[in-house]
Design an enzyme around this catalytic site. Structure first.
Site, PDB file in Angstrom:
ATOM      1  N   SER A 591       0.858  -1.280   0.046  1.00 41.08           N
ATOM      2  CA  SER A 591      -0.101  -0.072  -0.108  1.00 41.08           C
ATOM      3  C   SER A 591       0.859   1.342   0.028  1.00 41.08           C
ATOM      4  CB  SER A 591      -0.907   0.058   1.242  1.00 41.08           C
ATOM      5  OG  SER A 591      -1.816   0.809   1.019  1.00 41.08           O
ATOM      6  N   HIS A 706      -8.189  -4.977  -0.776  1.00 36.33           N
ATOM      7  CA  HIS A 706      -6.847  -4.385  -0.781  1.00 36.33           C
ATOM      8  C   HIS A 706      -5.745  -5.273   0.111  1.00 36.33           C
ATOM      9  CE1 HIS A 706      -3.953  -1.072  -0.658  1.00 36.33           C
ATOM     10  NE2 HIS A 706      -3.944  -0.805   0.740  1.00 36.33           N
TER      11      HIS A 706
END
Length: 738
Positions: A591, A706
């Site tokens: 991320s 995610h």
């Protein structure tokens, strides 16, 4: 794999508002965030270094035919090579054994003497929501009662349901519990929410149910929800979050819900908030995230149409109500107007709640706790009869009990059985039992029970050792960054590690959003890396929260290069100490940490020989147009602001790719269903490697959100792929180098 990029619901969690969500337990937890896609491949693209428009915007079409064909081709190539490696099958089985083992602590939430837990294993791939009495929970073999079997539910409804948590509320003491259960189709952050009755163990017929959206809800009472969602065109922010909060009454269509607060499309998002007083009274309201790091909190008094603003600084986080005091932590210095006091960023302060509710003016503010230079406040947990303070001290967690007397507030450290990382796993204002988590890099998780009434700490659960720690040691060193700041880092290594630069070393970092990287036990890392002779390094670089708000704010926007300098300093220090060398040093991040490793790939390709880039941001001139990117401009800077764009041009990995550079072979990982960080970032960067005929690996999970994994089997596969890659790149005894 730790994945963060906080926004939306996570802002509320950090603020200590209603956080009755039960979220899935994974070995390495990821923060759940709400996002939206607000860009198309027809948007005007920034110029590339060669002066051309971006030719690879078609890869931003998440499920476009050509884009997915490219993804599948890359997956086939990467899986074909890495899964054929002799190491792969053993790594996969080891990871799967860890991730689906019954020998995991079933962390839970206590309600009316029952412990509720979400559980996944090899049989229950999507998981079970279950419960058991506290007395049974304390035994070696709890008698679990299944509430929802999500594998069965998914099969019955023909959906790839991923459980995202439950927001539960008990309207009356001793009464039934109502929950809004969040379900994601394929692991996206966008969810539907369905009302569930814990007493009947069934979804409520004709109960509350929401369409799929990035949304937030809070219980106002048994028959009323506050809800922020996508109400149609023009009702979401530039970041894709809702900005209109409505009050929804049971038995009425969602379309008839009454609007109670409206932000603007320039906000990051607006979310419902409920503060619950000690007598059970619920103060309805909303949190308007004006920017990623500033919020305006609103109180919605009963029977009144106009909201009342809470008199707290924009950079502050409410932490709850204790003994009539409203507690909050500060992320900025604060001198309350008209008061002879001043507080520092990082302080925990409080004021009289009832006096504010009566006068609607700020009462006298008092200091509860002020961290020293080696400390940072993580948060406050309120239990029945106690308030506990979670802090970091030299990047190691501690738990303190708050006291209040005639001389003011005091703290006392809760004694734990040894030295390790401690945190608060569960606390509730109506429950006098607190669960504490205790672990270290080499110390398996323990779940401890803290009895508020007696002050006794007793063991509840302890994991058996899941990897061989014999001969391993943990040390903390400091590297000196470019501005002279000492940057701490932990290293786990063999006690007999030769200082000749030959040790395969994996360096992990994050460096953003005030997220702290603390010691943690990972059996996957232990089996697949440490047992194989590798060393693991956790860098506590700036941008994180290890030493409070200033540690984070030192790397915001145009100051961000210092974060990357910190990480480089740690890498160079490892080499200077003789621990490793560039040929044996690899890096990993996800991320925002994927941006970190992407920057490191292009800025210092000479310093490492393996680069794992997980669900990353990489096109920093376009990130604000993709999914939730607009919500992060206060962290990174705005590409539409000339001076901020000028800096972003210097760090953006995609724009700084050099076709003539000698890069180490990177491994990009992404997820098609990631509706937080757009998979186009990883796709486009990998495409640059492809067209310049540079070696690279690329794997994109078609499901998974995610976290890049929708279930534990996929997580095991992803982990095995990563560590096979690392062994191939960094060891001389493993497989043939690429």
């Amino acid at each position: 794999m730790r994945l963060f990029l906080l926004a939306g619901a996570a802002l509320l969690a950090a603020a200590g508002c209603q956080t009755a969500y039960e979220t899935p337990d994974t070995e390495d937890a990821a923060t759940t965030v709400t996002t939206a896609d607000n860009a198309t491949a027809t948007d005007t693209a920034p110029l590339l270094p060669n002066g051309e428009q971006d030719p690879y915007l078609w890869l931003e079409e998440v499920e476009g035919e050509d884009a997915l064909a490219w993804v599948r081709a890359q997956n086939e190539r990467t899986l074909g090579e890495l899964q054929a490696d002799p190491l792969y099958e053993g790594y996969y089985q080891d990871a799967l054994d860890v991730l689906t083992s019954d020998e995991r602590i079933p962390y839970g939430t206590i309600r009316d003497g029952m412990v509720y837990n979400f559980w996944q294993d090899e049989t229950n791939v999507r998981g079970l929501w279950r419960r058991t009495p506290l007395e049974s929970y304390a035994s070696d073999s709890p008698d679990w009662e299944t509430i929802v079997d999500f594998d069965k539910l998914a099969e019955e409804e023909g959906k790839n349901w991923v459980y995202k948590g439950a927001n539960c509320f008990q309207p009356e003491e001793g009464g039934k519990w109502l929950c809004m259960v969040s379900l994601s189709d394929g692991g996206k952050d966008a969810v539907i929410q369905r009302e569930f009755d814990l007493s009947t163990k069934a979804f409520v017929e004709d109960g509350f149910i929401t369409p799929e959206a990035k949304q937030g809800v809070a219980w106002a009472d048994a028959d009323t929800l506050l809800i922020a969602t996508d109400w149609g065109e023009g009702t979401t922010t530039q970041s894709g979050y809702p900005f209109i909060v409505k009050r929804w009454t049971r038995g009425t269509p969602l379309a008839e819900a009454e609007e109670v607060l409206r932000g603007t499309e320039n906000d990051v998002g607006v979310w419902p908030v409920v503060f619950e007083k000690e007598d059970g009274t619920r103060l309805q309201g909303a949190a308007e995230a004006d920017t990623f790091f500033t919020s305006t909190y609103w109180w919605l008094p009963d029977g009144e149409r106009e909201p009342v603003q809470w008199p707290i600084p924009p950079k502050s986080s409410p932490q709850g109500i204790y003994q009539g005091q409203f507690l909050l932590t500060l992320q900025q210095d604060w001198a309350p107007e008209g008061q002879p006091v001043a507080f520092k960023s990082g302080d925990l302060v409080a004021f009289d709640l009832e006096l504010f509710l009566e006068t609607r003016a700020l009462p006298a503010v008092e200091l509860i706790f002020s961290p020293n230079e080696s400390q940072a406040v993580n948060g406050v947990a309120i239990a029945d009869g106690a308030a506990l303070l979670s802090i970091d001290e030299n990047v190691v967690g501690k738990v303190l009990k708050l006291g209040q007397g005639l001389g003011g507030w005091t703290t006392s450290e809760i004694e734990l059985p040894g030295k390790g990382q401690a945190g608060i796993a569960f606390a509730d204002k109506d429950v006098d039992t607190v669960f504490l988590n205790y672990e270290g890099f080499l110390t398996p998780d323990s779940l401890l029970r803290y009895d508020v009434k007696t002050g006794e700490v007793s063991p509840l659960k302890r994991l058996p050792a899941k990897f061989d720690t014999d001969g391993l040691a943990v040390e903390q060193f400091f590297a000196t960054s470019t501005d002279g700041t000492n940057i701490p880092y932990f290293i786990i290594h063999r006690e007999d590690m030769p200082l000749d630069g030959t040790t395969p070393t994996l360096l992990y970092g994050y460096g953003g959003f005030q997220v702290s990287m603390n010691p943690s036990y990972s059996a996957v890392r232990g089996r697949l890396w440490l047992e194989q002779g590798g060393a693991y390094v956790l860098a506590n670089i700036r941008g994180g929260g290890e030493f409070g708000p200033e540690w984070h704010q030192a790397g915001l926007k145009q100051k961000r290069q210092i974060i990357y300098d910190d990480f480089i300093a740690v890498g160079e220090d490892l080499i200077a100490r003789g621990i490793t060398s560039s040929d044996h040093l690899g890096i990993m991040g996800g991320s925002n940490g994927g941006l970190l490793t992407g920057v490191m790939l292009v800025q210092r390709p000479d310093l490492w020989d393996a680069v794992v880039i997980q669900v990353p941001l990489l096109d920093m001139l376009r990130y604000h147009k993709l999914l939730a990117g607009a919500s992060w401009v206060d962290e990174y800077g705005d590409p539409d602001v000339p001076e901020e764009r000028a800096f972003l041009e210097t760090i953006s990995p995609y724009q700084n790719f050099d076709p003539d550079a000698d890069y180490p072979t990177p491994f990009f990982l992404a997820s098609t269903k990631d509706d937080r960080v757009h998979p186009g970032h990883a796709r486009k960067m990998a495409k640059l490697f492809e067209v310049t005929e540079k070696p690279f690996f690329y794997y994109e999970n078609i499901d998974g959100g995610h976290s890049a994994a929708a279930n534990q089997k996929e997580t095991a596969r992803r982990s095995a792929l990563e560590y096979v890659y690392l062994q191939r790149r960094l060891t001389v005894t493993g497989s043939v180098q690429d």
